[in-house]
Scaffold this active site. Structure first.
Site, PDB file in Angstrom:
ATOM      1  CD  GLU A 131       0.593  -7.308   3.606  1.00 54.03           C
ATOM      2  OE1 GLU A 131       0.915  -5.780   3.467  1.00 54.03           O
ATOM      3  OE2 GLU A 131       0.801  -7.937   4.573  1.00 54.03           O
ATOM      4  CG  HIS A 248      -4.867  -0.585   6.802  1.00 51.44           C
ATOM      5  ND1 HIS A 248      -5.796  -1.577   6.719  1.00 51.44           N
ATOM      6  CD2 HIS A 248      -3.677  -1.407   6.848  1.00 51.44           C
ATOM      7  CE1 HIS A 248      -5.392  -2.661   6.361  1.00 51.44           C
ATOM      8  NE2 HIS A 248      -3.854  -2.520   6.495  1.00 51.44           N
ATOM      9  NE  ARG A 294      -2.516  -0.718   3.058  1.00 48.48           N
ATOM     10  CZ  ARG A 294      -1.446  -0.833   3.919  1.00 48.48           C
ATOM     11  NH1 ARG A 294      -0.666  -0.149   4.341  1.00 48.48           N
ATOM     12  NH2 ARG A 294      -1.190  -2.165   4.438  1.00 48.48           N
ATOM     13  CG  HIS A 355      -2.034   2.169   8.180  1.00 49.52           C
ATOM     14  ND1 HIS A 355      -1.808   1.540   9.700  1.00 49.52           N
ATOM     15  CD2 HIS A 355      -1.262   1.373   7.560  1.00 49.52           C
ATOM     16  CE1 HIS A 355      -1.207   0.350   9.357  1.00 49.52           C
ATOM     17  NE2 HIS A 355      -0.811   0.265   8.354  1.00 49.52           N
ATOM     18  NE  ARG A 390       3.070   2.116   4.437  1.00 49.52           N
ATOM     19  CZ  ARG A 390       2.803   0.913   5.041  1.00 49.52           C
ATOM     20  NH1 ARG A 390       3.610   0.180   5.173  1.00 49.52           N
ATOM     21  NH2 ARG A 390       1.569   0.965   5.571  1.00 49.52           N
TER      22      ARG A 390
HETATM   23  C1  SIN Z   1      -1.395  -4.805   7.200  1.00 50.41           C
HETATM   24  O1  SIN Z   1      -1.128  -5.557   7.719  1.00 50.41           O
HETATM   25  O2  SIN Z   1      -2.342  -4.561   6.528  1.00 50.41           O
HETATM   26  C2  SIN Z   1      -0.399  -3.472   7.324  1.00 50.41           C
HETATM   27  C3  SIN Z   1       0.787  -3.649   6.565  1.00 50.41           C
HETATM   28  C4  SIN Z   1       1.264  -2.371   6.342  1.00 50.41           C
HETATM   29  O3  SIN Z   1       0.862  -1.232   6.585  1.00 50.41           O
HETATM   30  O4  SIN Z   1       2.300  -2.260   5.525  1.00 50.41           O
END
Ligand code: SIN
Length: 556
Positions: A131, A248, A294, A355, A390
């Site tokens: 991610e 997010h 992010r 988020h 985060r």
């Molecule tokens: C996501 O699945 O994009 C959220 C994961 C997160 O906020 O840590």
């Protein structure tokens, strides 16, 4: 810094005359932080778990992406540490991050073993994905994109068999009770009956989740109204880093609330963000492209949307085969299909949504707060691991790691004969009552819109002062006494909004999730945390150097 008057308790009460229950520990909240702490503590002690709605109504239950931990060959806690502090933009407390990345893998494996949570596998290994901000695939996931609900279901199954654990749903915790400097339980309301009662306990764990509902566009469930931070502040705990509200990048751009999340893991599998002409917006912006941290992605999205006068962009998943999309993201696929979007053929309309609160109630590395007997865990807490932004999928992990530490700390205190269960003691509270006509629902929406417009992804002195003015003009809302959750939530939202605004005004720079258009660069002298604490009648602000936030132990 400014001083903000807030009441000590939201409601008048007299313990003498209220129904009382007693236990060793009260845990407030039923996300991963609350459930895993309660599970561990209830091995040896009597725990009451209180939750504002039903057990599974919380942000954990809708978490999609997963749990990050260095388990892959070629990965290490050192690399996980490096990615976490890089995302946190110089504001992480490094000792706390080391704890997270070193203890994380063990906690995750233990959880799977103990609860039987059905995490996805490749052969006999956990399947791990990437991610934003992760340099290695390290995000474990369950049932494709249903990690949170699998966690909740498996933890709940275990909890329901615990003899020493009792659960009360639909219970609104109004405040924690503090007597002679020590937290001795909670005052709350049975939502169905509308009656007040209290729980006396040797310790309280606030695990009440986040505050996304302060914003009109959010991925957070309705219950995430910042109650925990407001309760902690009223009780005398310190709070920090609240200016860092993480948006997010890819919430489904449909007029539904809360917004359905399109997991970042989809970009981990190859999806890309494009504009209305199909141009990839992250190309050349950051070395990690669509998998940049992010805050970087969100800022670029907002810049492009403003430039092109659009209110959304698209996530193009055409690089992932239809079979893989349906298998890996079954819930996203079905949810979008129900909304008329076939993600195997059509780009998904997305826009940023509030988020995650990177800050919260300051805890030390044992989960203790400045108030003896009061712990905080999960999103409501500021353990120092997130800094200014985060790292994706670090939050479920944080709940597991620090929940375990709280359980150990509590046990140590009890073995040492400290933190005994209180017997009934005299405590009451009375204040001047006001009677004002207020439309709670209208004020709530007004506040949410204002936070979105003036305290959102981009802020400036001017916009923040606009927000401050609205809050100040309506501050007498805090003089009212509501015997219903909507009114109490609104009061909590006002208190937390005010602290976010003051923190954002104080930080005259841009860092991580906090972007000031009038101070667009990072400033070295701002490697400090902005902190608030109630002293006397008012909440006051001050700052503390990085490295001295959560690693200094609170003396209990
Ligand atoms: C996501 O699945 O994009 C959220 C994961 C997160 O906020 O840590």
């Amino acid at each position: 810094m400014i001083e903000i008057p807030i009441p000590r308790y939201l409601l008048d009460f007299d313990l003498d005359g209220l129904p009382v229950q007693q236990c060793d520990m009260v845990v407030v909240g039923s996300g991963v932080a609350g459930l895993s702490t309660a599970l561990r503590v209830s091995r040896d002690f009597r725990v009451c778990l209180l939750t504002k709605s039903f057990l599974t109504v919380n942000a954990t239950n809708v978490a999609q992406g997963g749990i990050a931990s260095a388990l892959a060959p070629g990965d290490s806690p050192e690399l996980h540490f490096r990615d976490t502090v890089e995302a946190g933009r110089g504001l992480c407390e490094e000792e706390a991050v080391w704890i997270l990345v070193r203890e994380g893998p063990k906690r995750l494996l233990e959880l799977i073993e103990e609860t039987g949570a059905n995490f996805d596998r490749e052969g006999d290994r956990l399947a791990l994905t990437t991610e934003g901000g992760h340099s290695k695939p390290r995000v474990a996931h369950a049932r494709g994109d249903a990690t949170g609900s699998e966690l909740e279901a498996s933890l709940t199954r275990r909890i329901l068999h615990k003899k020493r654990l009792s659960i009360q749903e639909n219970y609104f915790v109004v405040d924690v009770l503090v007597h002679d400097g020590r937290c001795l339980g909670v005052l709350g309301m049975d939502i169905e009956k509308g009656t007040l009662s209290c729980f006396l306990s040797s310790a309280v764990v606030l695990a009440m989740g986040g505050l996304g509902q302060l914003y009109l566009v959010t991925t957070n469930p309705e219950i995430c109204t910042g109650d925990g931070v407001a309760i902690g502040l009223r009780a005398g705990a310190e709070v920090a880093d609240l200016e860092f509200i993480q948006f997010h990048p890819t919430a489904l751009h449909l007029p539904e609330t809360p917004r359905w999340l399109i997991s970042e893991a989809m970009r981990g599998e190859g999806a890309v963000i494009v504009d209305h002409r199909g141009r990839r917006i992250m190309k050349g912006v950051h070395p990690l492209g669509d998998l940049a941290p992010r805050d970087v992605v969100v800022r670029e999205m907002v810049r492009v949307m403003k430039e092109q006068d659009e209110d959304h962009l698209f996530l193009d998943a055409s690089g992932i085969s239809p079979e893989r999309l349906k298998e890996r993201f079954p819930n996203i696929y079905l949810h979008c299909l129900e909304a008329g979007i076939d993600i195997t053929r059509t780009p998904i309309p997305v826009s940023p949504a509030a988020h995650y609160a990177s800050g919260g109630i300051i805890t030390d590395t044992r989960g203790r707060t400045a108030v003896r007997g009061l712990y905080a865990c999960g999103e409501v807490a500021c353990t120092g691991v997130h800094g200014a932004n985060r790292l994706a999928s670090n939050s479920l992990l944080e709940g597991l790691v620090f929940g375990q530490r709280i359980a150990e700390d509590f046990s140590r205190h009890r073995e040492a004969g400290k933190l005994e269960i209180p017997t009934v003691f005299p405590l009451s509270f009375r204040r001047r009552k006001r009677d004002l006509p207020v439309d709670v629902q209208l004020l709530r929406v007004h506040l949410q819109q204002l936070m979105m417009d003036d305290v959102g992804v981009r802020r400036s002195k001017e916009s923040l002062e606009e927000a401050r003015k609205f809050l100040e003009e309506n501050w007498d809302l805090l003089d009212l006494q509501f015997l219903n959750p909507l009114g109490l939530e609104l009061q909590n939202m006002f208190i937390v909004a005010r602290v976010i605004v003051e923190a954002a005004l104080t930080r005259e720079e841009s860092r991580g999730c906090h972007f000031r258009t009038d101070f667009p660069g990072e400033a070295e002298h701002w490697r400090r945390h902005v902190i608030f604490r109630k002293v006397g009648e008012c909440v006051k602000g001050y700052t503390r150097k990085v490295g001295e936030l959560t690693t200094r132990e609170y003396e209990w």
